[in-house]
Design a protein around this motif. Structure first.
Motif, short mmCIF file in Angstrom:
data_model
loop_
_atom_site.label_atom_id
_atom_site.label_comp_id
_atom_site.label_asym_id
_atom_site.label_seq_id
_atom_site.Cartn_x
_atom_site.Cartn_y
_atom_site.Cartn_z
N PHE A 197 0.85 -1.19 0.00
CA PHE A 197 0.00 0.00 0.00
C PHE A 197 0.89 1.24 0.00
O PHE A 197 1.96 1.24 0.59
N GLU A 198 0.39 2.31 -0.62
CA GLU A 198 1.09 3.56 -0.53
C GLU A 198 0.11 4.73 -0.63
O GLU A 198 -1.00 4.59 -1.15
N ALA A 199 0.55 5.86 -0.07
CA ALA A 199 -0.25 7.08 -0.12
C ALA A 199 0.70 8.25 -0.07
O ALA A 199 1.70 8.22 0.67
N TYR A 214 1.20 12.38 0.53
CA TYR A 214 0.68 13.58 1.18
C TYR A 214 0.70 14.72 0.17
O TYR A 214 1.76 15.22 -0.19
N ARG A 215 -0.48 15.10 -0.29
CA ARG A 215 -0.59 16.17 -1.31
C ARG A 215 -1.21 17.39 -0.66
O ARG A 215 -2.42 17.44 -0.45
N LYS A 216 -0.38 18.36 -0.36
CA LYS A 216 -0.91 19.55 0.32
C LYS A 216 -1.74 20.41 -0.63
O LYS A 216 -2.73 21.02 -0.24
N GLU A 217 -1.35 20.42 -1.90
CA GLU A 217 -2.05 21.30 -2.83
C GLU A 217 -3.48 20.85 -3.07
O GLU A 217 -4.36 21.67 -3.34
N THR A 218 -3.73 19.55 -2.94
CA THR A 218 -5.09 19.04 -3.11
C THR A 218 -5.67 18.54 -1.78
O THR A 218 -6.77 18.00 -1.76
N THR A 219 -4.95 18.76 -0.71
CA THR A 219 -5.32 18.27 0.64
C THR A 219 -5.84 16.84 0.58
O THR A 219 -6.94 16.53 1.05
N SER A 220 -5.02 15.98 0.01
CA SER A 220 -5.44 14.59 -0.17
C SER A 220 -4.36 13.62 0.30
O SER A 220 -3.17 13.98 0.41
N PHE A 221 -4.81 12.40 0.57
CA PHE A 221 -3.90 11.33 1.00
C PHE A 221 -4.53 10.01 0.57
O PHE A 221 -4.91 9.18 1.38
N HIS A 222 -4.65 9.83 -0.73
CA HIS A 222 -5.34 8.67 -1.28
C HIS A 222 -4.53 7.40 -1.10
O HIS A 222 -3.31 7.38 -1.33
N LEU A 223 -5.21 6.33 -0.72
CA LEU A 223 -4.56 5.04 -0.51
C LEU A 223 -4.63 4.22 -1.79
O LEU A 223 -5.70 4.12 -2.41
N GLU A 224 -3.50 3.61 -2.18
CA GLU A 224 -3.46 2.81 -3.40
C GLU A 224 -2.71 1.51 -3.15
O GLU A 224 -1.80 1.45 -2.32
N LYS A 225 -3.13 0.50 -3.92
CA LYS A 225 -2.39 -0.75 -3.95
C LYS A 225 -2.55 -1.33 -5.34
O LYS A 225 -3.66 -1.37 -5.88
#
Lengths: 117, 112
Positions: B62-64, B66-77
């Motif tokens: 799994f990885e995610a 930290y995107r401050k510009e989009t305030t996101s932290f999407h989880l992917e595998k």
């Protein structure tokens, strides 16, 4: 890794009685422990922050006289649900943060399922 | 105030499929971001974390990021397994020592 235990894992009690739930950090010391409540298919809601040797800080809407928290040592915090009612039935989870680290990581207990009949 | 929004589930995938679970946050300052996993009948376990912008947390495939510009932290595998079936929680803490704020959780079910 750091381990947090909770006891009991499940408890059934009658309406009007009190129930005590223990949260222990087994291999580390925890200045701060947190108590959460999780409703079915919902997220964890913070109930209170428990600091060793001082009074707990309760979140808005959480009755401090109903949910008594004691953090008497660096490895033990207890949550007592007083005069329990069926609406108090829930999954209660504690977490602990290790003393002396600058880390924001918390370690979670396995939870206690409370059923009030 | 601070908050976390994650996609609603359940998410149902076949084994070896690609997984994305979206998570966005609202916070002042520079929060630390986390993904926790709760397997059936067990407590929450930290899956991965990131403490500053552009950090990538990774663990068990799994990885995610930290995107401050989009305030996101999407989880992917890239390829899920049946054993990944669990509830996944996105969370943040605004500063070290404070409580975590959780999203509502996303149930993942993987079939063989």
């Amino acid at each position: 890794g750091a381990v947090v235990s909770q006891h009991p894992s499940r408890v059934i009690c009658k309406s009007g009685t009190s129930v005590k739930i223990e949260c222990r950090s087994l291999d580390f010391q925890a200045t701060t422990m947190f108590w959460y409540r999780q409703f079915p298919k919902q997220s964890l809601m913070l109930m209170a922050t428990s600091n060793e040797g001082s009074k707990a800080t309760y979140e808005q809407g959480v009755e401090k006289d109903k949910f008594l928290i004691n953090h008497a040592s660096l490895t033990l915090s207890t949550l007592t649900v007083t005069s329990a009612h069926p609406e108090d039935s829930s999954f209660y989870i504690c977490s602990a943060r290790e003393v002396g680290t600058g880390s924001s990581e918390q370690y979670f207990g396995p939870g206690t399922r409370l059923t009030v009949t | 105030g601070n908050s976390v929004t994650q996609m609603e589930g359940p998410v149902t995938l076949s084994e070896e499929a690609f997984l994305t679970i979206n998570c966005t946050y609202t916070a002042t300052g520079y929060p630390s971001l986390f993904w926790y996993v709760q397997y059936p009948g067990e407590g929450l376990q930290l899956l991965l974390k990131a403490t500053k912008a552009d950090d990538k947390g990774s663990n068990k495939g799994f990885e995610a990021t930290y995107r401050k510009e989009t305030t996101s932290f999407h989880l992917e595998k890239g390829s899920v397994q049946v054993s990944d079936s669990a509830v996944y929680f996105c969370a943040l803490t605004s500063q070290a020592g404070t409580a975590l704020i959780f999203g509502k959780g996303t149930t993942l079910s993987v079939s063989s």
